[in-house]
Scaffold this motif. Sequence first.
Motif, PDB file in Angstrom:
ATOM      1  N   LEU A  52     -11.630   9.768  25.105  1.00 26.34           N
ATOM      2  CA  LEU A  52     -11.049  10.702  24.142  1.00 26.34           C
ATOM      3  C   LEU A  52     -10.358  11.849  24.874  1.00 26.34           C
ATOM      4  O   LEU A  52      -9.245  12.251  24.532  1.00 26.34           O
ATOM      5  N   LEU A  53     -11.017  12.366  25.901  1.00 21.19           N
ATOM      6  CA  LEU A  53     -10.464  13.447  26.705  1.00 21.19           C
ATOM      7  C   LEU A  53      -9.146  13.011  27.352  1.00 21.19           C
ATOM      8  O   LEU A  53      -8.174  13.765  27.387  1.00 21.19           O
ATOM      9  N   ALA A  91      -7.078  10.675  26.260  1.00 25.23           N
ATOM     10  CA  ALA A  91      -6.049  10.561  25.219  1.00 25.23           C
ATOM     11  C   ALA A  91      -5.457  11.944  24.930  1.00 25.23           C
ATOM     12  O   ALA A  91      -4.232  12.104  24.834  1.00 25.23           O
ATOM     13  N   ASN A  92      -6.320  12.962  24.836  1.00 27.29           N
ATOM     14  CA  ASN A  92      -5.846  14.329  24.611  1.00 27.29           C
ATOM     15  C   ASN A  92      -5.036  14.830  25.803  1.00 27.29           C
ATOM     16  O   ASN A  92      -4.020  15.498  25.643  1.00 27.29           O
ATOM     17  N   ASP A 106      -1.568  13.581  25.730  1.00 32.16           N
ATOM     18  CA  ASP A 106      -0.746  14.356  24.786  1.00 32.16           C
ATOM     19  C   ASP A 106      -0.239  15.634  25.444  1.00 32.16           C
ATOM     20  O   ASP A 106       0.926  16.015  25.288  1.00 32.16           O
ATOM     21  N   VAL A 107      -1.129  16.314  26.193  1.00 28.34           N
ATOM     22  CA  VAL A 107      -0.748  17.552  26.884  1.00 28.34           C
ATOM     23  C   VAL A 107       0.295  17.250  27.961  1.00 28.34           C
ATOM     24  O   VAL A 107       1.273  17.988  28.124  1.00 28.34           O
ATOM     25  N   ARG A 110      -2.996   6.486  32.187  1.00 34.61           N
ATOM     26  CA  ARG A 110      -4.284   6.701  31.514  1.00 34.61           C
ATOM     27  C   ARG A 110      -5.391   5.887  32.194  1.00 34.61           C
ATOM     28  O   ARG A 110      -6.454   6.421  32.507  1.00 34.61           O
ATOM     29  N   ASP A 123     -10.650  20.587  31.440  1.00 36.00           N
ATOM     30  CA  ASP A 123     -11.616  21.346  30.650  1.00 36.00           C
ATOM     31  C   ASP A 123     -11.823  22.690  31.349  1.00 36.00           C
ATOM     32  O   ASP A 123     -12.576  22.774  32.321  1.00 36.00           O
TER      33      ASP A 123
END
Length: 158
Positions: free
Chosen positions: A23-24, A26-27, A30-31, A60, A98
């Motif tokens: 999930l991280l 995938a985000n 996007d960034v 990815r 993060d």
Amino acid sequence: DAEYAEAASLPDLELLHDPEDELLCANLMDVVQATLGRAPLGAKRCSRLLMPAQLLAQVRTELLRLACSEPCGLRGALLDLCVEHGKACHDVGHIAVDPAVVPTFQLTLVLRLDSRLWPKIQGLFTSGPAFTPLKLSTGFRVIKKKLYSSEQLLIEEC
């Protein structure tokens, strides 16, 4: 027990599969795309760099693979984005995956412009406003540097 033996021989990536990192990542992609979308390639010019779907999937997979051996996984990554133009490498962004986690490793993602576009973009480096969408090549390089040890750099060419 035969079932146990089969389960124990799964590839490392399967054993280390982390849904949170998925999930991280995938985000993060996007960034990355948003950062590339506003990349300053020339003094007064902006170009929207577009990642083809194949490149996005490859990057990815590679980022997840490089993060799986890290203590905090992908959360401990700093990502530097660079785009190669001929022999020059242009820095287009820095992303702390993060910000709440102390980074344990640094990844430098070096993307390349589709070489067939090179003659069309040479004008980007002259003055004057313009906004041009440019497609990236599916080839890339990732350089991994551990921030907590003296291990050598790991360079992956894809």
